[in-house]
Design a protein around this motif. Sequence first.
Motif: not given
Length: 124
Positions: A31-51
């Motif tokens: 797991l990532p150390p926090s929700f914010d870091i998880w979201m940052h890591r996901l966003n760094a992969r590229g834009e995701m649609h809300d779905i």
Amino acid sequence: VQQSKIGITNVDLNVAHIVQVKPDTQAILVLPPSFDIWMHRLNARGEMHDIEVVRRLKTADKILRAAHDWDFIHIVINNELQVAVDEVASLAMGAEQPAEARNANLAVASQLYTDVLRELSTFN
């Protein structure tokens, strides 16, 4: 010469069945150390649609809820990649996770779960 090999797979919620069939399985959730870091890591992969975001959050909801209830799963927090890799390797080879580390990692998982539920509520 016989070599020991370790199989690694991403099984999500099927892990309970695998452990039942093969009890010596070492189930490890990274797991990532926090929700914010998880979201940052996901966003760094590229834009995701809300779905896609909602799909990932719903999957995280199921996994985090289950991980809290399963005593056979080890939780590793990926603060630093090499430290996490070393911890996963150690657990995969059968090392015991100290109770203090397990409790700390469960606390992180619980906070992630709370944050996932909060974020999911913003999409309803």
